[in-house]
Scaffold this motif. Sequence first.
Motif, mmCIF file in Angstrom:
data_model
loop_
_atom_site.group_PDB
_atom_site.id
_atom_site.type_symbol
_atom_site.label_atom_id
_atom_site.label_comp_id
_atom_site.label_asym_id
_atom_site.label_seq_id
_atom_site.Cartn_x
_atom_site.Cartn_y
_atom_site.Cartn_z
ATOM 1 N N MET A 1 -9.215 4.916 -2.948
ATOM 2 C CA MET A 1 -7.799 4.726 -3.253
ATOM 3 C C MET A 1 -7.352 5.815 -4.219
ATOM 4 S SD MET A 1 -5.840 1.367 -4.739
ATOM 5 C CE MET A 1 -7.005 1.157 -6.072
ATOM 6 N N LYS A 2 -6.207 6.433 -3.898
ATOM 7 C CA LYS A 2 -5.708 7.511 -4.738
ATOM 8 C C LYS A 2 -4.363 7.109 -5.317
ATOM 9 C CE LYS A 2 -4.345 12.374 -4.536
ATOM 10 N NZ LYS A 2 -4.175 13.546 -3.672
ATOM 11 N N LEU A 3 -4.197 7.289 -6.610
ATOM 12 C CA LEU A 3 -2.946 6.945 -7.283
ATOM 13 C C LEU A 3 -2.333 8.187 -7.909
ATOM 14 C CD1 LEU A 3 -3.925 3.709 -9.250
ATOM 15 C CD2 LEU A 3 -2.759 3.829 -7.048
ATOM 16 N N ILE A 4 -1.009 8.253 -7.828
ATOM 17 C CA ILE A 4 -0.281 9.223 -8.638
ATOM 18 C C ILE A 4 0.195 8.462 -9.855
ATOM 19 C CG2 ILE A 4 1.775 10.667 -8.788
ATOM 20 C CD1 ILE A 4 1.551 11.212 -5.856
ATOM 21 N N LYS A 5 -0.240 8.857 -11.048
ATOM 22 C CA LYS A 5 0.097 8.126 -12.268
ATOM 23 C C LYS A 5 1.026 8.955 -13.145
ATOM 24 C CE LYS A 5 -4.241 5.502 -12.421
ATOM 25 N NZ LYS A 5 -5.414 5.142 -13.234
ATOM 26 N N GLU A 19 3.476 4.009 -10.336
ATOM 27 C CA GLU A 19 2.210 4.400 -9.720
ATOM 28 C C GLU A 19 2.370 4.366 -8.203
ATOM 29 O OE1 GLU A 19 -0.856 1.851 -11.128
ATOM 30 O OE2 GLU A 19 -1.116 2.970 -12.989
ATOM 31 N N VAL A 20 1.807 5.350 -7.526
ATOM 32 C CA VAL A 20 1.948 5.449 -6.082
ATOM 33 C C VAL A 20 0.571 5.357 -5.440
ATOM 34 C CG1 VAL A 20 2.903 6.772 -4.176
ATOM 35 C CG2 VAL A 20 3.913 6.976 -6.446
ATOM 36 N N THR A 160 8.064 16.094 9.796
ATOM 37 C CA THR A 160 8.403 17.234 8.940
ATOM 38 C C THR A 160 7.918 17.010 7.515
ATOM 39 O OG1 THR A 160 10.348 17.790 10.269
ATOM 40 C CG2 THR A 160 10.333 18.560 7.980
ATOM 41 N N ILE A 161 7.968 15.749 7.069
ATOM 42 C CA ILE A 161 7.580 15.410 5.699
ATOM 43 C C ILE A 161 6.082 15.176 5.572
ATOM 44 C CG2 ILE A 161 7.797 13.604 3.929
ATOM 45 C CD1 ILE A 161 10.731 13.281 4.882
ATOM 46 N N THR A 162 5.474 14.553 6.571
ATOM 47 C CA THR A 162 4.070 14.133 6.433
ATOM 48 C C THR A 162 3.070 15.167 6.920
ATOM 49 O OG1 THR A 162 4.111 12.992 8.591
ATOM 50 C CG2 THR A 162 4.696 11.698 6.626
ATOM 51 N N LYS A 163 3.480 16.125 7.755
ATOM 52 C CA LYS A 163 2.504 17.072 8.287
ATOM 53 C C LYS A 163 1.999 18.100 7.285
ATOM 54 C CE LYS A 163 1.935 15.058 12.157
ATOM 55 N NZ LYS A 163 0.952 14.001 12.131
ATOM 56 N N PRO A 164 2.892 18.734 6.511
ATOM 57 C CA PRO A 164 4.358 18.866 6.559
ATOM 58 C C PRO A 164 4.773 20.192 7.161
ATOM 59 C CG PRO A 164 3.584 19.430 4.392
ATOM 60 C CD PRO A 164 2.355 19.153 5.222
ATOM 61 N N ASP A 165 6.082 20.347 7.424
ATOM 62 C CA ASP A 165 6.653 21.622 7.862
ATOM 63 C C ASP A 165 7.005 22.409 6.590
ATOM 64 O OD1 ASP A 165 8.556 23.643 8.558
ATOM 65 O OD2 ASP A 165 8.990 22.599 10.428
ATOM 66 N N ALA A 166 6.153 23.357 6.242
ATOM 67 C CA ALA A 166 6.271 24.041 4.949
ATOM 68 C C ALA A 166 7.626 24.713 4.757
ATOM 69 C CB ALA A 166 5.152 25.065 4.812
ATOM 70 N N ALA A 167 8.136 25.364 5.812
ATOM 71 C CA ALA A 167 9.395 26.100 5.678
ATOM 72 C C ALA A 167 10.560 25.148 5.391
ATOM 73 C CB ALA A 167 9.666 26.899 6.952
ATOM 74 N N ARG A 168 10.606 24.051 6.125
ATOM 75 C CA ARG A 168 11.696 23.087 5.910
ATOM 76 C C ARG A 168 11.570 22.416 4.544
ATOM 77 N NH1 ARG A 168 11.995 20.033 11.846
ATOM 78 N NH2 ARG A 168 13.323 21.574 12.887
ATOM 79 N N ILE A 188 4.022 10.466 0.615
ATOM 80 C CA ILE A 188 3.140 9.293 0.675
ATOM 81 C C ILE A 188 3.890 8.095 1.241
ATOM 82 C CG2 ILE A 188 1.889 7.614 -0.745
ATOM 83 C CD1 ILE A 188 1.193 9.996 -2.615
ATOM 84 N N ASN A 189 5.110 7.891 0.794
ATOM 85 C CA ASN A 189 5.869 6.742 1.273
ATOM 86 C C ASN A 189 6.281 6.879 2.735
ATOM 87 O OD1 ASN A 189 6.770 4.477 -0.796
ATOM 88 N ND2 ASN A 189 6.549 6.384 -1.945
ATOM 89 N N VAL A 190 6.674 8.062 3.136
ATOM 90 C CA VAL A 190 7.047 8.268 4.535
ATOM 91 C C VAL A 190 5.830 8.099 5.434
ATOM 92 C CG1 VAL A 190 7.901 9.951 6.216
ATOM 93 C CG2 VAL A 190 9.033 9.701 3.998
ATOM 94 N N SER A 191 4.679 8.522 4.956
ATOM 95 C CA SER A 191 3.442 8.321 5.703
ATOM 96 C C SER A 191 3.167 6.827 5.912
ATOM 97 C CB SER A 191 2.267 8.967 4.973
ATOM 98 O OG SER A 191 1.058 8.735 5.667
#
Length: 386
Positions: A1-5, A19-20, A160-168, A188-191
């Motif tokens: 499990m990975k958290l963004i704190k 926390e995410v 576009t967000i989860t892959k992501p498309d770097a340019a966009r 993370i949330n869109v995933s």
Amino acid sequence: MKLIKTDPKACDCRTIPVEVNEEITEADEKRFFEVISTDLEPWQVEQVVAPKNVYVRQEVVLAAHWHPEFVPMEHIRARVDALFPNRTDELLIPTQHNQLMSWDGYTGVEVDCFSSGFNRKVQLLLHFANERVKDAGVLKSMLAHTFKYRSGQLFEFMHTITKPDAARIERAAKSTGADRELIDFVRINVSKVEQLLDKHWTDVPRLSVKNKLLRNWFDTMRNDLGDTVADRVQAYLKAVKQLVKEGFDLSFFYRASEIIEEVRALGGCIVIPHPEQFWPILLRNYDVDGIEVWNPQSQEYTEFLISVVNEQNERRTSGRDKLIFMGDDCHMGEKTKPEDQQDPEKTIREIGYQPAWEDLRIRKKLIVNNISRRSVIKEYKARLAG
């Protein structure tokens, strides 16, 4: 499990104050079913049927551009009765996106299509007497195909967000000032939404599968994020969405001329909505019955558009006049959200409430040409009857 704190005390509005968890939790499952639900709780029904404003002096109601979404017609009818208790004349036709819906003898739809003349997606409002679309197999098939556009665009939006498309992502971040922490939070949330859609696909109402799903997901976090951060998330999302829309393959859509040809074959009528967003359509000389000169999204050039329609009618040597319409563009689903999650610009829209009809300068132009809501209703009903 990975958290963004992060440390909420150190939050400077460029920090996500929660926390995410990258793994899907029970809370995520609960949130998912809340945002895809099309069932109304009692408090939502009450918000729909009991509007905050009542227009007791408006006796004529013309509404030919509004979206029921998932709200039952019985509740919408109760709201209209409450909004206009003294109405004596009316014409209401729902125009759900790419889906035929009916109200009191009339059926309508707002269809996405492609104008090859200037290489751009446009919309058309289609209106019919109910009996004219009972056996409209070709039109229904065209709409069924086009209906998939919004869900298809949602999945490209998410990818576009989860892959992501770097340019966009870089362009969206630069235009909104999104930092890495916010970008990761959104990813993370869109995933999670993406995974939950796959997991529960058979139980997901198709009306919920559109870009608005992501906006609604993050709006449910507003209390935890705070308005400043929530608004920054939504601004970043909107920027990404716009880039996805710009890159969408227009060959997916039927040409506007194909849609118009099919509608005319069925004896239906056509109105161009919010042309202010795509001016060249006024020069295309499409075979339409009317032009929408005012819309909550298109208010700046109403007087000019009225003049354009009037001048076109004066130059006309054959056929029928183009009619003046105003569209409230009400989205009823917005009325079902908690008030702190509603989009203020959309919340104020009401079926049949188009204040431009009462504007003194605009009325002056309308009166000179003998145009009123009542005259438009009379003429349009005659055309719909064939």
